[in-house]
Design an enzyme around this catalytic site. Structure first.
Site, short mmCIF file in Angstrom:
data_model
loop_
_atom_site.label_atom_id
_atom_site.label_comp_id
_atom_site.label_asym_id
_atom_site.label_seq_id
_atom_site.Cartn_x
_atom_site.Cartn_y
_atom_site.Cartn_z
CG ASP A 56 -82.55 28.85 42.54
OD1 ASP A 56 -83.05 29.38 41.53
OD2 ASP A 56 -81.66 27.99 42.49
CE1 TYR A 114 -75.13 33.23 43.91
CE2 TYR A 114 -73.61 33.37 42.06
CZ TYR A 114 -74.89 33.47 42.58
OH TYR A 114 -75.93 33.82 41.75
#
Length: 250
Positions: A56, A114
């Site tokens: 994003d 992540y």
């Protein structure tokens, strides 16, 4: 011939990874569009890239994997040097190599890793790379215990923004670990087979709500069981980094 490479980028400089089009024209500068322009200039032919996943706006990456097709041989070192010279120090690529013609950066990935950084005191130098929680007290032990509830296979439909594309929302998480780097920095290490749109930010936001005492421990399981009602916090994007993507041979 098909090639692949790794890239890292400063997410705050782009409107996410994926090319965005409106009426056939690129509306925003994304990582993909910037890289495709650089490759097209360096190789003197239009190049289309496929990444391991979307990030994003504001989300960073250290280990995004990308593949592309090019009709000819290329010099990996020269190409890497050229691309890195065209991307204004906001993107860096590495490990460019020839790969199997059926390799797919997105669908062949077996694990995505992540990291999410939280600062528990006011900071100035690193605030663009983490969530500054100021002087707010966080119960890190409670957050760590609650994070274990995410492990295993679950339906994460309530921890994402659904894309309504008919695809499964089942994901398997292998690791959700909290590392205390120092007295004021902690990093969540999160590994799974796949992640949904804004899933990591939704999960970390829920842990934040537990850590500050807004919700009790056990909230994650209540959400999975659809017994929870109420608004939850979304972690901001700048603390999130796509650290690595694993493949069988890369």
């Amino acid at each position: 011939m098909r090639y692949r490479f790794r890239c890292e980028y400063l997410g705050s400089a782009f409107y996410g990874w994926q090319v965005q089009n409106e009426a056939g024209k690129t509306k925003f500068i994304t990582v993909q569009s910037a890289l495709e322009e650089a490759f097209s200039i360096a190789l003197r032919t239009p190049i289309r890239l496929t990444g391991s996943g979307r990030t994003d706006t504001g989300v960073h990456a250290r280990g995004q994997c990308v593949h592309f097709d090019y009709d000819g041989e290329l010099d990996p070192l020269k190409t890497v040097h050229s691309i890195n010279g065209l991307t204004k120090r906001l993107i860096r690529i590495r490990d460019l190599e020839r790969c199997a013609d059926d390799f797919n950066a997105r669908y062949d990935a077996v694990q995505r890793y992540y990291q999410y950084t939280i600062f528990t005191r006011p900071v100035a130098l690193m605030r663009e790379y983490g969530w500054e929680c100021g002087s707010l007290h966080l119960d890190l032990d409670a957050m760590e215990r609650e994070a274990a509830s995410f492990l295993g296979e679950h339906d994460f439909i309530d921890f994402c923004i659904p894309r309504n594309d008919g695809k499964s929302t089942l994901c398997t998480l292998y690791e959700f670990r909290l590392e205390r780097v120092n007295e004021w920095t902690c990093v969540f290490h999160i590994k799974g087979n796949r992640f949904l749109h804004r899933q990591v930010r939704a999960m970390v936001g829920t842990l934040f709500d537990v850590g500050r005492g807004r919700f009790p421990e056990g909230t994650v399981n209540q959400i999975f069981e659809k017994k929870f009602k109420g608004e939850r916090t979304w972690a901001p994007p700048q603390g999130l980094v796509l650290h690595d993507v694993k493949y069988e041979d890369y």
